[in-house]
Design a protein around this motif. Structure first.
Motif, PDB file in Angstrom:
ATOM      1  N   GLU A  88       0.836  -1.194   0.000  1.00 61.07           N
ATOM      2  CA  GLU A  88       0.000   0.000   0.000  1.00 61.07           C
ATOM      3  C   GLU A  88       0.871   1.243   0.000  1.00 61.07           C
ATOM      4  OE1 GLU A  88      -3.605   2.124   2.512  1.00 61.07           O
ATOM      5  OE2 GLU A  88      -2.904   0.123   3.041  1.00 61.07           O
ATOM      6  N   THR A  91       0.585   7.956   2.042  1.00 64.57           N
ATOM      7  CA  THR A  91      -0.375   9.026   1.767  1.00 64.57           C
ATOM      8  C   THR A  91       0.351  10.361   1.683  1.00 64.57           C
ATOM      9  OG1 THR A  91      -2.100   7.829   2.947  1.00 64.57           O
ATOM     10  CG2 THR A  91      -2.458  10.172   2.568  1.00 64.57           C
ATOM     11  N   SER A 113      -5.832   6.758   4.934  1.00 63.44           N
ATOM     12  CA  SER A 113      -5.429   5.635   4.094  1.00 63.44           C
ATOM     13  C   SER A 113      -5.282   6.110   2.659  1.00 63.44           C
ATOM     14  CB  SER A 113      -6.463   4.512   4.185  1.00 63.44           C
ATOM     15  OG  SER A 113      -6.646   4.093   5.526  1.00 63.44           O
ATOM     16  N   TYR A 114      -4.533   5.342   1.876  1.00 64.66           N
ATOM     17  CA  TYR A 114      -4.239   5.763   0.504  1.00 64.66           C
ATOM     18  C   TYR A 114      -5.539   5.923  -0.287  1.00 64.66           C
ATOM     19  CZ  TYR A 114      -2.045   5.825  -4.101  1.00 64.66           C
ATOM     20  OH  TYR A 114      -1.632   6.176  -5.364  1.00 64.66           O
ATOM     21  N   HIS A 448      -7.827  -2.735   4.285  1.00 65.14           N
ATOM     22  CA  HIS A 448      -7.359  -1.502   4.915  1.00 65.14           C
ATOM     23  C   HIS A 448      -8.388  -0.402   4.769  1.00 65.14           C
ATOM     24  CE1 HIS A 448      -4.106   0.760   6.684  1.00 65.14           C
ATOM     25  NE2 HIS A 448      -4.387   1.750   5.858  1.00 65.14           N
ATOM     26  N   GLY A 569      -3.429   4.883   7.333  1.00 57.74           N
ATOM     27  CA  GLY A 569      -2.327   4.991   6.389  1.00 57.74           C
ATOM     28  C   GLY A 569      -1.049   5.443   7.071  1.00 57.74           C
TER      29      GLY A 569
END
Length: 586
Positions: A88, A91, A113-114, A448, A569
């Motif tokens: 992942e 960010t 989170s991304y 996630h 993230g």
């Protein structure tokens, strides 16, 4: 002596260069430390580095590599190749001087989170507005905004200055936040008609206190519109609003200034601000729920739209959305006798306790004192039916949120197992035999965003049920506690207004009548004003401002962001000499 002078001269030159040398050593160490993480290729002649970088900056990075090759005199150019990864990504939020402070507020709660919705975009408006609701005073807001504006005008000079220590650095970094909080406080202060605890009568009151006449109630009894009564030895004029108030022609902006001199000012302001806090809170939470659908659509979690977004929205609006409608309806309706107007709190309680009672039409009874009339007296039966429907919808949403998603994932898992796949807890189909990093990474990426499981063990019905139960209980109980939590808007606004009024009455107002000599009072008023100004800045601007800031922070972190924000993230931290030197200085 010549040797000593020469040595002293060299030491002085070294002293002038020592800081520059230290910075060069720190930079060189950072470069070598980073290069030690590179890998050698199969020929052992070149280094391979893998790193994250923003896609928009790929052209800039390629140009920098070309400039580096030319400056070093190398014959082999550096190659930049974009590769795919199952990990992942970090960010990265682009910020400027204005948005940096608001992004820091969000990052203090958790890094998005991304590709998740960034709450900082909406915090730009909602944060200073909620602060201003609690800090509503146009005079105090003006002082705060001028202080922040002075820091903005001198920001280049202050940014390079280390005077003031860490505390001033925190205040300086939040200068744009403070500036907006001050501007919004001016706005809410004008709405409250509150400027250093005083009101301005700019447009003239819309209450006609000299009007004499009678008002006829529905029971046939008549009463004067205005009458004089004795209250604690003083004459008090009681005004009935249905004729004394100019209906259809309210005060153009903010509260009517007549409330400043009324005996029931506190009672009216309390009721107004308490209801306003609930309306703002329900609207804020509803907006947060609507933001969650953006995440669901982007991450293609369509099952969450049906199993989380819709039932959550219906549950919140069935209870507290209806409560807001009742408040607005009671506000816009003129009641013949305000003392016998319906209690919204009793209506909401009876909505659940009297759900099984038979709906019936309501008839006005002037002698009834213990009966709470319906808000819509002309449609009492319809109101009761609507309330029963809303309660049924709210109750149905609980098993909807609790059981539908686990059941859906269980059925889907059985179906895809026949094809050699398994559904992980994030609703992603994975090959059953795939234990590689790629499969785990994809599962982790999916889970996630959804917050259900780690995605590495395939589908686990027990884990999904437990997590879904936790989320359901947390949301249902949170709707009640979070709505009540927004009452802090009313409580702090009341405290701020009362403290401001106490300072004015106990200090400034007494300063005008300290002695019977007007000349002496004119001299003393300068010292009294200094005491009042110091108390205003220390207590109302600093202490009350900090308190309102912390409560606003809580409302965003807990009540608002919990409706849609996961925040699991990790931050993108590029190789930067400025950040490295700043870290060494600290």
């Amino acid at each position: 002596h010549q040797t000593q002078d020469h040595s002293l001269s060299q030491l002085e030159d070294i002293a002038r260069q020592i800081e520059k040398w230290k910075q060069q050593v720190i930079k060189i160490k950072a470069i070598y430390h980073t290069m030690n993480k590179f890998n050698l290729d199969v020929t052992d002649r070149c280094l391979i580095a893998e790193c994250w970088c923003p896609v928009d900056d790929l052209d800039h990075i390629q140009q920098a590599l070309m400039r580096g090759t030319e400056a070093s005199g190398g014959s082999v150019p550096s190659i930049l190749h974009r590769i795919t990864s199952c990990e992942e990504p970090p960010t990265y939020m682009k910020t400027n001087r204005f948005t940096k402070g608001f992004q820091a507020i969000v990052d203090a709660y958790g890094i998005a989170s991304y590709e998740e919705v960034n709450p900082a975009l909406y915090t730009l408006i909602t944060f200073p507005f909620l602060f201003a609701v609690m800090f509503g005073d146009a005079g105090h807001g003006l002082i705060m905004s001028l202080f922040a504006f002075a820091m903005i005008l001198r920001e280049k000079k202050l940014a390079n200055s280390k005077a003031g220590g860490e505390l001033f650095s925190i205040i300086f970094n939040g200068r744009y936040i403070i500036f907006l909080m001050g501007l919004f406080s001016i706005y809410t202060g004008l709405i409250y008609n509150d400027i250093f605890s005083k009101s301005f009568n700019i447009f003239g009151s819309r209450w006609n206190t000299s009007y004499q006449g009678v008002v006829t109630h529905t029971d046939g009894k008549q009463a004067p519109v205005t009458y004089v009564e004795q209250v604690q030895g003083e004459e008090t004029i009681t005004i009935l609003p249905n004729l004394a108030f100019q209906t259809g022609n309210p005060y153009p902006f903010g509260l009517d200034p007549i409330w400043q001199v009324s005996n029931n000012k506190l009672l009216f302001i309390n009721s107004y601000k308490m209801k306003m806090s609930i309306v703002i809170g329900v609207t804020h939470m509803t907006f947060g729920i609507f933001l969650s659908i953006i995440n669901h659509i982007h991450f293609k979690r369509y099952v969450d739209i049906f199993c989380e977004f819709i039932p959550r929205l219906v549950f919140l609006q069935s209870i507290f959305g209806y409560l807001v409608i009742l408040m607005l309806a009671k506000w816009i309706k003129a009641w013949p006798d305000p003392k016998k107007s319906p209690s919204i709190l009793l209506i909401l309680i009876g909505m659940f306790l009297n759900i099984g009672s038979q709906p019936k039409d309501y008839k006005y009874d002037p002698s009834a004192t213990n009966v709470n009339p319906p808000l819509f007296s002309d449609h009492a039966a319809a109101q009761r039916y609507i309330q029963v429907l809303l309660v049924v919808l709210a109750v149905m949403c609980v098993p909807w949120m609790l059981a539908v998603k686990p059941l859906y994932l269980f059925i889907k898992n059985k179906r895809v197992k026949r094809r050699g796949y398994s559904v992980n807890n994030g609703d992603t189909a994975l090959p059953i035999e795939d234990d590689s990093a790629e499969g785990s990474g994809e599962a982790n990426k999916s889970s996630h965003g959804s917050g259900h499981g780690d995605g590495k063990g395939g589908f686990n019905l027990g884990e999904v049920v437990i997590l879904q139960a936790i989320h359901t209980i947390e949301f249902c109980l949170g709707c009640i506690s979070h709505t009540a939590s927004y009452l802090r808007l009313w409580a702090l606004s009341l405290a701020h207004a009362e403290l401001s009024e106490v300072l004015w009455i106990q200090i400034m107002q007494r300063g005008f009548t300290m002695t019977n000599n007007a000349a002496i009072n004119a001299l003393l008023i300068f010292f009294v004003f200094a005491i009042w100004a110091a108390g205003t800045i220390a207590v109302l601007l600093v202490m009350e401002g900090l308190s309102a800031f912390l409560h606003t922070l809580r409302l965003h972190w807990v009540e608002f962001m919990s409706k849609f924000f996961i925040g699991e993230g990790y931050k993108f931290e590029p190789f930067c000499f400025q950040a490295i030197l700043k870290e060494k200085d600290q």
